[in-house]
Design a protein around this motif. Structure first.
Motif, mmCIF file in Angstrom:
data_model
loop_
_atom_site.group_PDB
_atom_site.id
_atom_site.type_symbol
_atom_site.label_atom_id
_atom_site.label_comp_id
_atom_site.label_asym_id
_atom_site.label_seq_id
_atom_site.Cartn_x
_atom_site.Cartn_y
_atom_site.Cartn_z
ATOM 1 N N ASP A 54 0.822 -1.213 0.000
ATOM 2 C CA ASP A 54 0.000 0.000 0.000
ATOM 3 C C ASP A 54 0.855 1.261 0.000
ATOM 4 O O ASP A 54 0.433 2.313 -0.481
ATOM 5 C CB ASP A 54 -0.950 0.018 1.207
ATOM 6 N N GLU A 55 2.082 1.159 0.532
ATOM 7 C CA GLU A 55 2.979 2.312 0.535
ATOM 8 C C GLU A 55 3.360 2.704 -0.893
ATOM 9 O O GLU A 55 3.625 3.874 -1.163
ATOM 10 C CB GLU A 55 4.232 2.010 1.362
ATOM 11 N N CYS A 56 3.354 1.748 -1.813
ATOM 12 C CA CYS A 56 3.643 2.044 -3.222
ATOM 13 C C CYS A 56 2.541 2.914 -3.816
ATOM 14 O O CYS A 56 2.808 3.808 -4.620
ATOM 15 C CB CYS A 56 3.765 0.754 -4.019
ATOM 16 N N ILE A 57 1.315 2.654 -3.406
ATOM 17 C CA ILE A 57 0.189 3.467 -3.867
ATOM 18 C C ILE A 57 0.321 4.882 -3.326
ATOM 19 O O ILE A 57 0.154 5.863 -4.057
ATOM 20 C CB ILE A 57 -1.157 2.833 -3.442
ATOM 21 N N GLU A 58 0.670 4.998 -2.040
ATOM 22 C CA GLU A 58 0.841 6.310 -1.412
ATOM 23 C C GLU A 58 1.945 7.124 -2.083
ATOM 24 O O GLU A 58 1.862 8.352 -2.161
ATOM 25 C CB GLU A 58 1.150 6.150 0.078
ATOM 26 N N LEU A 59 2.974 6.448 -2.575
ATOM 27 C CA LEU A 59 4.068 7.130 -3.259
ATOM 28 C C LEU A 59 3.685 7.599 -4.662
ATOM 29 O O LEU A 59 4.405 8.378 -5.274
ATOM 30 C CB LEU A 59 5.278 6.202 -3.375
ATOM 31 N N GLY A 60 2.558 7.110 -5.178
ATOM 32 C CA GLY A 60 2.116 7.482 -6.520
ATOM 33 C C GLY A 60 2.649 6.574 -7.614
ATOM 34 O O GLY A 60 2.496 6.872 -8.799
ATOM 35 N N LEU A 61 3.266 5.470 -7.227
ATOM 36 C CA LEU A 61 3.879 4.589 -8.219
ATOM 37 C C LEU A 61 2.875 3.970 -9.186
ATOM 38 O O LEU A 61 3.150 3.867 -10.376
ATOM 39 C CB LEU A 61 4.663 3.471 -7.532
#
Length: 157
Positions: free
Chosen positions: A91-98
């Motif tokens: 989910d952190e990848c989503i938060e980063l905008g990846l």
């Protein structure tokens, strides 16, 4: 889709740099390259070489180990360089905008195993393997999307 494979030997860091520089102009927004391999295997060197070959003039390209993502504006569009080593949840990848960047930018992702189910199915996987001989590396490439056949054709050192 059938998985395609290619194995390359990079006898020197300069050969890795040349491969990245040859590949770079063939890339377009939406192309994702997943870079795996152990610490010191050459992932960042490959990414830095690719990014600098798209810049005019080449700029400093620091490792995104602590910033997680570095974004570069190039004549080919945005290039995202991400190091996911310190992430604990996809989910952190989503938060980063990846996930959005996978569609709108050229993306170079180190430690792609952290993406889990978010891994783009049409990405190019490059596994850097330390050959334990001086500075040489083996690069195992695999992909399923036919677009990589054309991109990689003639791009090998």
């Amino acid at each position: 889709m059938t998985m395609q494979q290619l194995r390359l030997t990079m006898p020197t860091p300069e050969a890795t740099q040349a491969f990245a520089a040859t590949l770079a102009p063939r890339l377009a927004a939406g192309d994702v390259i997943l870079l795996s391999g152990g610490i010191g295997a050459g992932k960042t060197h490959f990414a830095r070489s690719l990014i600098q070959s798209l810049q005019s003039p080449p700029e400093d390209v620091p490792s995104p180990t602590f910033t997680l993502v570095q974004v570069y504006d190039t004549p080919k569009g945005e290039v995202w360089h991400a190091d996911l080593y310190r992430l604990t949840n996809p989910d952190e990848c989503i938060e980063l905008g990846l996930v959005d960047a996978f569609e709108t930018a050229i993306c170079l992702i180190e430690w792609p195993d952290k993406l889990e189910d978010l891994t783009p199915s049409d990405a190019l996987h490059l596994e850097m393997i330390d050959a334990n001989k001086d500075d040489s590396r083996e690069v195992s490439c695999h992909w399923t999307s036919p677009k990589w056949d054309q991109i990689l054709d003639g791009a090998q050192p």
